[in-house]
Design a protein around this motif. Structure first.
Motif, PDB file in Angstrom:
ATOM      1  N   LEU A  57      30.949  -8.653  11.979  1.00 48.38           N
ATOM      2  CA  LEU A  57      31.154  -7.418  12.732  1.00 48.38           C
ATOM      3  C   LEU A  57      30.035  -7.177  13.742  1.00 48.38           C
ATOM      4  CD1 LEU A  57      32.494  -5.136   9.867  1.00 48.38           C
ATOM      5  CD2 LEU A  57      33.764  -5.962  11.846  1.00 48.38           C
ATOM      6  N   LYS A  58      28.797  -7.434  13.336  1.00 47.68           N
ATOM      7  CA  LYS A  58      27.699  -7.222  14.283  1.00 47.68           C
ATOM      8  C   LYS A  58      27.824  -8.167  15.470  1.00 47.68           C
ATOM      9  CE  LYS A  58      22.862  -6.334  14.948  1.00 47.68           C
ATOM     10  NZ  LYS A  58      21.599  -5.939  14.325  1.00 47.68           N
ATOM     11  N   SER A  59      28.208  -9.418  15.201  1.00 47.59           N
ATOM     12  CA  SER A  59      28.374 -10.374  16.305  1.00 47.59           C
ATOM     13  C   SER A  59      29.514  -9.957  17.221  1.00 47.59           C
ATOM     14  CB  SER A  59      28.645 -11.766  15.731  1.00 47.59           C
ATOM     15  OG  SER A  59      27.562 -12.205  14.944  1.00 47.59           O
ATOM     16  N   ALA A  60      30.615  -9.470  16.646  1.00 52.03           N
ATOM     17  CA  ALA A  60      31.765  -9.046  17.458  1.00 52.03           C
ATOM     18  C   ALA A  60      31.407  -7.823  18.300  1.00 52.03           C
ATOM     19  CB  ALA A  60      32.959  -8.742  16.558  1.00 52.03           C
ATOM     20  N   PHE A  61      30.766  -6.819  17.694  1.00 52.98           N
ATOM     21  CA  PHE A  61      30.382  -5.620  18.448  1.00 52.98           C
ATOM     22  C   PHE A  61      29.390  -5.962  19.557  1.00 52.98           C
ATOM     23  CE2 PHE A  61      31.431  -3.112  14.428  1.00 52.98           C
ATOM     24  CZ  PHE A  61      32.644  -2.667  14.938  1.00 52.98           C
ATOM     25  N   SER A  62      28.453  -6.850  19.272  1.00 47.67           N
ATOM     26  CA  SER A  62      27.462  -7.233  20.293  1.00 47.67           C
ATOM     27  C   SER A  62      28.136  -7.942  21.461  1.00 47.67           C
ATOM     28  CB  SER A  62      26.394  -8.139  19.673  1.00 47.67           C
ATOM     29  OG  SER A  62      25.688  -7.456  18.650  1.00 47.67           O
ATOM     30  N   ALA A  63      29.119  -8.826  21.149  1.00 50.49           N
ATOM     31  CA  ALA A  63      29.836  -9.531  22.210  1.00 50.49           C
ATOM     32  C   ALA A  63      30.650  -8.559  23.059  1.00 50.49           C
ATOM     33  CB  ALA A  63      30.745 -10.601  21.604  1.00 50.49           C
ATOM     34  N   PRO A  73      20.949  -9.302  10.885  1.00 51.40           N
ATOM     35  CA  PRO A  73      20.555 -10.161  12.016  1.00 51.40           C
ATOM     36  C   PRO A  73      21.764 -10.555  12.849  1.00 51.40           C
ATOM     37  CG  PRO A  73      20.433 -11.374   9.937  1.00 51.40           C
ATOM     38  CD  PRO A  73      20.690  -9.954   9.575  1.00 51.40           C
ATOM     39  N   GLU A  74      21.583 -10.597  14.168  1.00 48.99           N
ATOM     40  CA  GLU A  74      22.692 -10.966  15.058  1.00 48.99           C
ATOM     41  C   GLU A  74      22.770 -12.476  15.188  1.00 48.99           C
ATOM     42  OE1 GLU A  74      24.056 -10.462  19.718  1.00 48.99           O
ATOM     43  OE2 GLU A  74      22.627  -9.031  18.851  1.00 48.99           O
ATOM     44  N   ARG A  75      24.003 -12.973  15.142  1.00 50.77           N
ATOM     45  CA  ARG A  75      24.264 -14.401  15.293  1.00 50.77           C
ATOM     46  C   ARG A  75      25.331 -14.600  16.370  1.00 50.77           C
ATOM     47  NH1 ARG A  75      23.088 -13.291  10.063  1.00 50.77           N
ATOM     48  NH2 ARG A  75      21.841 -14.776   8.871  1.00 50.77           N
ATOM     49  N   PRO A  76      25.492 -15.814  16.888  1.00 53.19           N
ATOM     50  CA  PRO A  76      26.560 -16.050  17.879  1.00 53.19           C
ATOM     51  C   PRO A  76      27.922 -15.749  17.264  1.00 53.19           C
ATOM     52  CG  PRO A  76      25.004 -17.878  17.840  1.00 53.19           C
ATOM     53  CD  PRO A  76      24.659 -17.013  16.665  1.00 53.19           C
ATOM     54  N   PHE A  77      28.812 -15.183  18.052  1.00 54.49           N
ATOM     55  CA  PHE A  77      30.164 -14.863  17.591  1.00 54.49           C
ATOM     56  C   PHE A  77      31.017 -16.115  17.727  1.00 54.49           C
ATOM     57  CE2 PHE A  77      34.338 -12.531  18.436  1.00 54.49           C
ATOM     58  CZ  PHE A  77      34.555 -12.288  17.088  1.00 54.49           C
ATOM     59  N   ASP A  78      31.181 -16.846  16.623  1.00 53.83           N
ATOM     60  CA  ASP A  78      31.967 -18.076  16.676  1.00 53.83           C
ATOM     61  C   ASP A  78      32.715 -18.276  15.354  1.00 53.83           C
ATOM     62  OD1 ASP A  78      30.109 -19.156  14.818  1.00 53.83           O
ATOM     63  OD2 ASP A  78      28.842 -19.881  16.445  1.00 53.83           O
ATOM     64  N   GLU A  79      33.526 -19.320  15.339  1.00 55.62           N
ATOM     65  CA  GLU A  79      34.422 -19.580  14.199  1.00 55.62           C
ATOM     66  C   GLU A  79      33.663 -19.822  12.906  1.00 55.62           C
ATOM     67  OE1 GLU A  79      37.909 -19.749  12.280  1.00 55.62           O
ATOM     68  OE2 GLU A  79      37.729 -19.361  14.432  1.00 55.62           O
ATOM     69  N   SER A  80      32.458 -20.368  12.994  1.00 58.98           N
ATOM     70  CA  SER A  80      31.706 -20.700  11.777  1.00 58.98           C
ATOM     71  C   SER A  80      31.439 -19.467  10.915  1.00 58.98           C
ATOM     72  CB  SER A  80      30.385 -21.382  12.146  1.00 58.98           C
ATOM     73  OG  SER A  80      29.549 -20.479  12.875  1.00 58.98           O
ATOM     74  N   ASP A 128      23.070  -7.416   4.681  1.00 58.33           N
ATOM     75  CA  ASP A 128      23.243  -8.713   5.339  1.00 58.33           C
ATOM     76  C   ASP A 128      24.295  -9.535   4.585  1.00 58.33           C
ATOM     77  OD1 ASP A 128      23.023 -10.910   6.922  1.00 58.33           O
ATOM     78  OD2 ASP A 128      21.070 -11.550   6.170  1.00 58.33           O
ATOM     79  N   THR A 129      25.574  -9.134   4.747  1.00 63.30           N
ATOM     80  CA  THR A 129      26.693  -9.828   4.095  1.00 63.30           C
ATOM     81  C   THR A 129      27.501 -10.573   5.153  1.00 63.30           C
ATOM     82  OG1 THR A 129      28.237  -7.986   4.364  1.00 63.30           O
ATOM     83  CG2 THR A 129      26.833  -7.960   2.394  1.00 63.30           C
TER      84      THR A 129
END
Length: 363
Positions: free
Chosen positions: A106-112, A138-145, A99-100
Motif C-alpha cells: 500500500l505504501k508503494s502504491a500510494f507513493s507511486a 519503509p518505501e519500496r519500488p511498486f512492482d510485482e515482487s 511493517d507488514t
C-alpha cells in the motif's frame, strides 16, 4: 469499443462489491479523465476506512537489550556485550509492527500515485493522509515482487479487494524509471477485461436487487465417468452468474469480445458464435436435468456497433442473446441490466444487416 474512465469506476465498484458513492466516494470529473484519480479514489477511501480502526500489524522478531527479560534471553550474547554491567539483558522477542507485506504494498502504491502530476488536489490530500498512517513502513519500488505470496486470512478479509486493486493498478501501468505510473490502454488487456466484465455483472446483481440469490454455480456433467482418470479429466462446469429463486434459475454468461457474430462472407451470412451457444446450452441442460424451472439463459456481450436482442425457445428453457452499451451513461447501463431480469425483454435481433423474429431451438 470504448469504455469511459467514469464507467470503469462503476465496473470496478461492482466487481469488488463496493457500492458506488457509498464508502468509496462518487466519481468526479477528474476521475473521468485519468485512471490515476480512479485508483487513488478507490485505494484511499478503502484504506482510510480500515485505518481508522487500526492498520494491519504483524509480529516481527527483534533483538536488543532490555531492562527486564523479554521473550528469550540470549545469555551468551549478553556476556559478550557486557550487558549485565549496565543492568540489562540481551533478548530476542516478538513485537507488533506496521511493517507488514500488505502495508508495504500500500505504501508503494500510494507513493507511486502521489508522483503523478495528474492526481487531483483533493485526492493528493487523501493520499498524503494515507501515507501518514504508513509513516514507519519503509518505501519500496511498486512492482510485482511485493504482491507475490501475500496471504489474506480471515482477519484481513476487508483488505482483499484493496490488494486486488493494487494488482490491477500494477497490471494496467507500465514500468518507468522515474517511478511515475504510465497507464496502458486497458481495453487491450483482454484477459483482465473479460474477468472484470464477468465480476461486474455478478456484483451488480448481488448489490442491486433482492429478489434472487446470486452466485457462480458449479454444475454436474450428465455422464458417469468410467474410472477416476476419466473423472479427473473432465473440466469444471461453472456458470458466470446464476440467479436463483425457489426452483427458478436465470443463467447469465458474459462474453467480453468485439466479435458477437462470425464474419460475413459471400457464401455465409453473419451468425452467432456456436461455441458460446453450446456452452450456455450445456449449463441450461444440466440445470434442467436437476429439475429447475422456469429456466432462462442469457448470453451477454458488451455492445460494439449495434444493439443485439435475440430470443429463442427450447422445450426446457428459453435463451436470449443481449448486449449492454458500456460507453453509455451509467443510468442507461443500470436500467439495461435490470431489464434482463424481465422475461420476454428480448424480442428482436438488431445487428449489421440482421433482423429476425424469435426463433425456436429443437430439444
Amino acid at each position: 469499443m470504448k469504455i469511459p474512465v467514469a464507467n470503469l469506476y462503476y465496473l470496478l465498484s461492482y466487481a469488488w462489491q463496493r457500492l458506488p458513492e457509498s464508502g468509496i466516494g462518487g466519481v468526479s470529473g477528474d476521475d473521468a479523465n485519468h485512471l490515476v484519480n480512479l485508483f487513488a479514489r478507490f485505494l484511499s477511501y478503502g484504506f482510510l476506512r480500515l485505518a481508522r480502526r487500526g492498520i494491519d500489524r504483524g509480529y516481527v522478531q527483534r533483538e536488543g537489550e532490555s531492562a527486564a527479560l523479554r521473550g528469550r534471553g540470549l545469555w551468551v550474547e549478553s556476556e559478550r556485550r557486557l550487558s549485565r554491567l549496565r543492568g540489562r539483558i540481551y533478548c530476542r522477542f516478538d513485537e507488533l509492527d506496521a511493517d507488514t507485506p500488505i502495508n508495504r504494498v500500500l505504501k508503494s502504491a500510494f507513493s507511486a500515485l502521489r508522483r503523478d502530476r495528474a492526481l487531483a488536489p483533493d485526492l493528493r490530500r487523501r493520499i498524503n493522509l494515507c501515507l501518514g498512517y504508513l509513516g514507519p513502513v519503509p518505501e519500496r519500488p511498486f512492482d510485482e515482487s511485493q504482491l507475490r505470496g501475500i496471504q489474506i486470512h480471515s482477519g484481513l478479509r476487508e483488505y482483499a479487494w484493496i490488494i486486488d486493486a493494487c494488482r490491477l493498478l500494477l497490471r494496467w501501468s507500465l514500468p518507468d524509471p522515474s517511478g511515475v505510473l504510465q497507464f496502458r490502454e486497458v481495453l487491450e488487456d483482454e484477459v483482465q477485461m473479460r474477468l472484470l466484465f464477468q465480476d461486474f455483472v455478478r456484483g451488480f446483481f448481488l448489490l442491486e436487487q433482492t429478489d434472487y440469490a446470486v452466485a457462480a454455480t458449479a454444475l454436474q456433467w450428465p455422464w458417469q465417468a468410467a474410472d477416476e482418470l476419466s473423472k479427473a479429466l473432465l473440466p469444471r462446469m461453472i456458470t458466470d452468474t446464476t440467479l436463483s429463486r425457489g426452483q427458478e434459475r436465470i443463467v447469465i454468461e458474459t462474453k467480453f469480445t468485439p466479435k458477437i457474430v462470425t464474419e460475413k462472407s459471400d457464401r455465409y451470412p453473419e451468425k452467432f458464435q456456436s461455441d458460446h451457444l453450446f456452452q450456455l446450452h450445456a449449463y441450461l441442460s444440466a440445470l434442467a436435468d436437476e429439475g429447475m424451472s422456469p429456466l432462462r439463459g442469457i448470453l451477454l456481450y458488451p455492445r460494439v456497433e449495434h444493439e443485439v436482442r435475440a430470443a429463442y425457445a427450447h422445450a426446457r428453457y428459453s435463451l436470449e442473446v443481449r448486449t449492454v452499451n458500456l460507453s453509455a451513461p451509467w443510468k442507461s447501463i443500470h436500467s439495461s441490466l435490470l431489464e434482463l431480469l424481465q422475461p420476454g425483454s428480448a424480442r428482436r435481433i438488431r445487428s449489421s444487416g440482421i433482423t429476425s423474429d424469435q426463433s425456436s431451438i429443437a430439444s
